[in-house]
Write a protein that holds these residues in place. Structure first.
Motif, mmCIF file in Angstrom:
data_model
loop_
_atom_site.group_PDB
_atom_site.id
_atom_site.type_symbol
_atom_site.label_atom_id
_atom_site.label_comp_id
_atom_site.label_asym_id
_atom_site.label_seq_id
_atom_site.Cartn_x
_atom_site.Cartn_y
_atom_site.Cartn_z
ATOM 1 N N LYS A 47 21.606 -15.824 35.523
ATOM 2 C CA LYS A 47 22.896 -15.556 34.885
ATOM 3 C C LYS A 47 23.081 -14.072 34.610
ATOM 4 O O LYS A 47 22.117 -13.348 34.353
ATOM 5 C CB LYS A 47 23.002 -16.330 33.562
ATOM 6 N N HIS A 260 34.998 -26.810 37.551
ATOM 7 C CA HIS A 260 34.520 -25.755 36.659
ATOM 8 C C HIS A 260 35.716 -25.087 36.006
ATOM 9 O O HIS A 260 36.777 -24.949 36.630
ATOM 10 C CB HIS A 260 33.704 -24.738 37.456
ATOM 11 N N THR A 299 31.284 -21.186 44.398
ATOM 12 C CA THR A 299 29.980 -21.155 43.726
ATOM 13 C C THR A 299 30.019 -20.363 42.428
ATOM 14 O O THR A 299 29.192 -20.575 41.547
ATOM 15 C CB THR A 299 28.913 -20.530 44.636
ATOM 16 N N ALA A 300 30.948 -19.431 42.302
ATOM 17 C CA ALA A 300 31.042 -18.613 41.093
ATOM 18 C C ALA A 300 32.499 -18.237 40.873
ATOM 19 O O ALA A 300 33.239 -17.968 41.821
ATOM 20 C CB ALA A 300 30.178 -17.363 41.207
ATOM 21 N N ASP A 339 26.236 -15.584 40.603
ATOM 22 C CA ASP A 339 26.998 -15.386 39.371
ATOM 23 C C ASP A 339 27.796 -14.098 39.486
ATOM 24 O O ASP A 339 27.467 -13.209 40.291
ATOM 25 C CB ASP A 339 26.061 -15.327 38.159
#
Length: 371
Positions: A47, A260, A299-300, A339
């Motif tokens: 992260k 998300h 993915t991010a 990230d």
């Protein structure tokens, strides 16, 4: 009748193809993000965290360490290593522009315990430390005034006795987020419930989401809550009335990438992603600002104020969009992005794994792309 249906179907398909071509044209014309360099970080990095002034960033790793870096020159300042028999990090982040916290679990003396430390950047020193007798896979969260962990809220500046925290889930599993005012926001996936609890007054706002909250967020102002399930079904409420404001997604039977949600640092805005689709909303009133489709599953995802959004997908595509104008401000292709973080409005950090190693890349958004 059949002719009419066929006509509208053809028109609809033509419109979709036109939209796709327009997006492809934008991508081809978009400037490359300007590379400012990279730095190798721990091979188990997971992260990124940045302070609000954009001076520092943290890299949290599953190996039990948190590394502090300077954004401008990518200099490593210090490394925090959890000690003990089974050390693991269960929380880290910035308190303010010159201090940060680290929570970690330690298995010394045959019992799991959770430690929380608040550390100053310059000059480097320990500001506060607390030990919880119970260690569990529950995140530690902290801010300028409070530390929250499982059943406890501590006013760490005054060092008062811990207050009891209620959770939507009896095992404190699911979303666990501390707000600026000292309230704790939690979720219960199986029961489809959400809870916002103020331990100082024992006020509890508890309600049914009617969807499984695989991800949920509360805005910095604590005025709005957003929840999304694994298929992309998404709902918004106004707090404290728990007034449903509407939907931000209806779900998809074919969704294979969990939904998300992220909120802007200060603005009443949020973004949601499901598979390769991203939608950005404003909240006052609830309104779709724009939606984008990435080449592959997201993915991010991170959202800055003023509707600026950075998105990465499974193919390593990294793009920065302006949601208000639907323009691609910059893009680059990397092996994979784990990230993302915005230190400032015009700078972006990306955590990139490649060949068993992790690096943090830093990019500037091209200045002419704003025009």
């Amino acid at each position: 009748m059949r002719i009419g249906i066929l006509f509208f179907t053809i028109v609809g398909l033509a419109g979709c193809q036109t939209d796709k071509l327009a997006v492809m044209d934008q991508r081809l014309a978009a400037p490359r993000l300007i590379s400012r360099g990279s730095i190798a970080v721990d091979a188990s990095a997971e992260k990124l965290r940045v302070d609000e002034n954009g001076r520092y960033f943290l890299v949290e790793s599953s190996s039990g360490r948190v590394d502090l870096y300077e954004v401008e020159n990518l200099n490593e300042i210090t490394t925090f290593r959890a000690v003990g028999d089974f050390p693991s990090i269960n929380g880290s982040g910035f308190i303010d522009s010159n201090s940060y916290f680290v929570g970690y679990i330690d298995g010394k003396q045959g019992a799991l315990r959770t430690f929380v430390k608040v550390l100053q950047v310059e000059p480097e020193k320990l500001l506060y430390e607390h030990v919880f007798d119970v260690g569990a896979d529950v995140p530690v969260d902290a801010n300028v005034d409070y530390i929250a962990y499982r059943k406890s809220l501590i006013d760490w500046r005054k060092e008062n006795s811990a207050l009891d925290v209620w959770s939507a889930h009896p095992g404190y599993s699911g979303i666990y987020k501390l707000t600026d005012s000292g309230r704790v926001f939690t979720s219960n996936l199986l029961e489809k419930t959400l809870l916002l609890h103020n331990p100082r007054t024992d006020q509890r706002i508890y309600w049914s989401a009617d969807i499984k909250p695989f991800d949920a967020a509360i805005t910095r102002s604590e005025k709005h809550v957003i929840a999304i399930d694994d298929t992309g079904s998404c709902k918004v409420w106004r707090i404290p009335e728990v007034e449903p404001l509407g939907r931000c997604g209806w779900g998809a039977l074919s969704a294979h990438k969990r939904g998300h949600v992220v909120v802007a640092p200060h603005a009443e805005q949020f973004a949601v992603s499901v598979d390769n689709q991203v939608r950005v909303y404003s909240l006052e009133p609830l309104m779709l600002l724009n939606e984008f489709v990435m080449p592959a599953a997201v993915t991010a995802l991170i959202l800055a104020d003023e509707g600026r959004v950075a998105v990465a997908d499974e193919q390593g595509n990294l793009e920065v969009w302006d949601a208000e104008t639907a323009r691609v401000l910059g893009r680059v292709r990397l092996p994979y992005i784990a990230d993302l973080a915005f230190p400032t409005r015009d700078r972006l950090l990306a955590l990139v794994p490649e060949d068993g190693q992790y690096s943090v890349f830093t990019y500037d958004i091209p200045p002419n792309s704003h025009l």
